[in-house]
Design an enzyme around this catalytic site. Structure first.
Site, PDB file in Angstrom:
ATOM      1  N   ARG A 142     -24.978  36.737  46.389  1.00 45.36           N
ATOM      2  CA  ARG A 142     -25.527  35.493  45.860  1.00 45.36           C
ATOM      3  C   ARG A 142     -26.393  34.869  46.943  1.00 45.36           C
ATOM      4  NH1 ARG A 142     -20.048  31.707  46.089  1.00 45.36           N
ATOM      5  NH2 ARG A 142     -20.219  31.286  48.296  1.00 45.36           N
ATOM      6  N   GLU A 179     -24.259  25.067  47.635  1.00 45.68           N
ATOM      7  CA  GLU A 179     -24.191  25.342  49.072  1.00 45.68           C
ATOM      8  C   GLU A 179     -25.492  25.964  49.581  1.00 45.68           C
ATOM      9  OE1 GLU A 179     -20.646  27.638  49.872  1.00 45.68           O
ATOM     10  OE2 GLU A 179     -19.414  25.829  49.876  1.00 45.68           O
ATOM     11  N   GLU A 233     -15.171  21.042  46.107  1.00 44.91           N
ATOM     12  CA  GLU A 233     -14.381  22.269  46.089  1.00 44.91           C
ATOM     13  C   GLU A 233     -13.326  22.216  47.175  1.00 44.91           C
ATOM     14  OE1 GLU A 233     -16.568  25.852  46.696  1.00 44.91           O
ATOM     15  OE2 GLU A 233     -18.176  25.247  45.343  1.00 44.91           O
TER      16      GLU A 233
HETATM   17  C1  GLA Z   1     -17.830  28.135  48.299  1.00 39.05           C
HETATM   18  C2  GLA Z   1     -18.644  28.346  47.050  1.00 39.05           C
HETATM   19  C3  GLA Z   1     -17.864  28.823  45.878  1.00 39.05           C
HETATM   20  C4  GLA Z   1     -16.795  29.808  46.268  1.00 39.05           C
HETATM   21  C5  GLA Z   1     -15.936  29.157  47.311  1.00 39.05           C
HETATM   22  C6  GLA Z   1     -14.731  29.942  47.697  1.00 39.05           C
HETATM   23  O1  GLA Z   1     -17.471  26.844  48.532  1.00 39.05           O
HETATM   24  O2  GLA Z   1     -19.416  27.246  46.680  1.00 39.05           O
HETATM   25  O3  GLA Z   1     -18.739  29.402  44.957  1.00 39.05           O
HETATM   26  O4  GLA Z   1     -17.381  30.972  46.732  1.00 39.05           O
HETATM   27  O5  GLA Z   1     -16.719  28.919  48.446  1.00 39.05           O
HETATM   28  O6  GLA Z   1     -14.987  30.930  48.624  1.00 39.05           O
END
Ligand code: GLA
Length: 662
Positions: A120, A159, A312
């Protein structure tokens, strides 16, 4: 640089509650499971899900095609069950067809290697083609769902963190530099290209700092970091402006990684309606609670001191550390309530349902592989009920802080270059050490940028600001002149904004402020080495300083080369600490400076490992230890979590929390 808030805010999404939920990736599951999901969500008090973060390939299976039916059904399903949707633009994971048809959208690393699809975040922030496709899907999502009653917030990308050293990035880098410097002469001057014969004679010679034979030009690298943060921000702003045009009343966010090196989050936060962060402290880290508190304090400060969103966290283990430990019973609740104590009005997770396939199938979810009867879900359910119970009294309230820690990405970037005197000095670790001292002293702490208005704070702490602009230096001087107390750590005020060492090795105005006559040499320490000072031991760094005649107080080094020279200096209300004192000593020093400045801890006499935070009228008390503790809380209160009346003292068991209203 202080954040102005004019548009919608988190309050427009929370509507007096604490949001509870997480990333929901239902495209991984057959539709029957969606119905099971909403049942379990409702039972757990979930009131918010984030949809669509990685859905680009499903929404746009071929260039220009649109598949919205499945998302229509999900939006309706959520709305029918009273669950709000934070709708993401899917632009952090372009579909494979984009890389195949438009290889220029793929980023290149500094060795020229392509970052292929298959994971990604494989997009070039500078690619016109990427930006065009990203804008088009954002436009169509906003047009289709802008009026949907389930929509509560926009979540742009995910992110942002992709660097690019490729050819299109080289072009946008040059444009960025032209805007900054105007002429090549000015660029050569700012970068100090006279050293090692690096002078550029033509703009086409200016490239991203690609792999080179030896150490790179540090100002070149510094500008590339600034440029990268700005380009990613440009991508965010393009999408934000599209959704804002459709829905000016819906708040917009993008999720930060905590203290992530690539993004000047002060600057970014100015462009967000809601500041949100992803936070994953290691359950095994004895200082996990403090590292969480640090990120929470920083995120709240980026939100201008108001509520912020924990976008998150993990209900159990993550799967990207070397060894990934689950959260012991009660820890998820404790750390979630800690975030609320420190200003979060949203407690969310990655992700709702743990995946059975893909790279993160061993990363926990709110409902894990063990299902409804599993401990993780049962604990999530309990937390959901508690957040629902206290949400009305908590949401929207602010947290006062008399102490600010100064932090600046540009200074970090400049100080972390090759060719510095010690690779042992890790900037985030230095900041953590200073924040830890304040956290352990129960002093509620904000973060601020060195050019922010510091007058709200009685005590300002600078763990380390290697690079300081003239404006920042004047700001610090004005702060102390205005009656503020300033405590600064070592290697501060060394370089200007072009990473040019200031005459005398440290800015003359700061030397004058702290009572330093001459800074003769830096004496970095090896890993594990320490240096004796009068009454404590210093680590990491020491300095050969000659005090000025007007210094008021000196704590000297003892023995060795620096014997008798100042380890700590104070002149009036300005302190300079030329080493990193051991934790208890640093805590003692800051406790004293705080007391002199009239700052009191939240509660007196708290046992070790107990954290107390005032949020609005409420007092949160959190036991980070596994042993039962008794905490003195003078007066009569009601614990909102248990309904019990509490008079003068409180017993908290392992990982226990009380939320007291007086
Ligand atoms: C990040 C990402 C999520 C996921 C988490 C957990 O914060 O934004 O998509 O991958 O990590 O690893």
């Amino acid at each position: 640089m202080t954040r102005e808030r004019t548009g919608p805010t988190l309050a427009d999404a929370t509507r007096g509650r604490v949001l509870f939920g997480g990333d929901y990736n239902p495209e991984q599951w057959p539709e029957e499971v969606w119905h099971e999901d909403v049942r379990l969500m409702q039972a757990a008090g979930v009131n918010s899900v984030t949809l669509g973060v990685f859905s680009w390939a499903k929404l746009e299976p071929s260039p220009g095609a649109r598949e919205f039916g499945w998302l229509d059904r999900l939006m309706d399903l959520m709305h029918d069950h009273g669950i709000g949707v934070v709708l993401a633009t899917p632009t952090s994971s372009p579909p494979p067809w984009m890389g195949r048809l438009h290889p220029e959208t793929l980023p290149r690393d500094e060795n020229g290697q392509i970052e292929w699809w298959g994971s990604r975040q494989h997009f070039s922030h500078s690619s016109d083609t990427y930006r065009r496709y990203a804008a088009a899907i954002t436009e169509d999502l906003a047009a289709r769902y802008g009026g949907h009653p389930a929509l509560t917030m926009w979540h742009i990308n995910n992110e942002y963190c992709t660097f690019d050293w490729g050819d299109e990035a080289a072009t946008t880098f040059r444009d960025w530099l032209r805007r900054k410097y105007g002429t090549l002469d000015a660029l050569n001057e700012a970068w100090g290209t006279a050293f090692w014969g690096q002078g550029h004679g033509d703009w086409d010679e200016v490239l991203p700092p690609r792999r080179a034979h030896y150490m790179k030009n540090p100002t070149h690298v510094l500008d590339f970091r600034r440029f990268t943060s700005d380009m990613l921000l440009e991508c965010y702003v393009i999408e934000r402006d599209i959704v804002r045009r459709h829905t000016p009343h819906i708040p917009v966010t993008t999720n930060f990684m905590p203290m992530w090196v690539g993004q000047d989050a002060w600057r970014w936060a100015e462009e967000e309606d809601v500041v949100s962060v992803d936070l994953y402290p290691d359950p095994r880290d004895p200082l996990g609670a403090q590292s969480g508190a640090l990120v929470q304090d920083m995120t709240r400060s980026q939100a201008g001191g108001g509520p912020w969103m924990l976008m998150e966290q993990a209900a159990g283990p993550v799967n990207w550390r070397g060894v990934n430990h689950p959260k012991p019973r009660g820890l998820n609740r404790l750390w979630s309530l800690q975030a609320v104590a420190r200003g979060a009005d949203a407690v969310c997770y990655f992700q709702w349902r743990q995946s059975r396939q893909g790279a993160e199938k061993f990363h926990s979810g709110m409902i894990g592989h063990a299902g409804e009867q599993g401990r993780t879900y049962q604990e999530v359910k309990r937390l959901g009920a508690e957040l629902a119970a206290i949400g009305g009294q908590v949401a929207g309230h602010r947290i006062g802080a008399d102490v600010a820690v100064l932090f600046d990405w540009h200074s970090w970037w400049a100080g972390a270059q090759d060719g510095r005197l010690s690779s042992e000095v890790d900037h985030p670790q230095v900041v953590r050490s200073w924040h830890r001292a304040l956290w352990e002293a129960h002093l509620t702490t904000a973060f601020a940028h060195p050019e922010h208005d510091l007058s709200p704070y009685r005590l300002v702490v600078v763990p380390q600001l290697y690079l300081l602009t003239d404006a920042a230096i004047e700001n610090l001087l004005a702060y102390v002149r205005g009656g503020g107390t300033l405590v600064s750590g070592f290697l501060t005020g060394i370089a200007d904004e072009d990473d040019r060492v200031r005459p005398g090795g440290m800015d003359a105005r700061l030397r004058e402020l702290f009572g330093i006559r001459t800074l003769h040499e830096w004496w970095p320490l090896d890993a594990g080495e320490d240096v004796e000072c009068d009454g404590f031991r210093g680590t990491l760094w020491s300095e050969e300083i000659e005090a000025a005649a007007d210094a008021d107080e000196i704590v000297p080094y003892k023995g060795g080369e620096l014997d008798g020279l100042p380890a700590v200096l104070r002149k009036g209300r300005a302190w300079y600490v030329s080493t990193l004192p051991e934790p208890a000593e640093l805590r003692g020093l800051l406790t004293r400076a705080a007391a002199d400045a009239g700052v009191r801890p939240v509660l007196e006499g708290l046992p070790d490992g107990v954290e107390a935070v005032r949020r609005g009228e409420l007092l949160f008390v959190l036991n980070h230890g596994r042993d039962e503790v008794t905490v003195v809380v003078p007066g009569t209160h009601r614990d909102l979590l248990t309904g019990a009346e509490v008079t003068d003292s409180l017993i908290l068991g392992r990982y226990g929390v009380a939320v007291l209203q007086s």
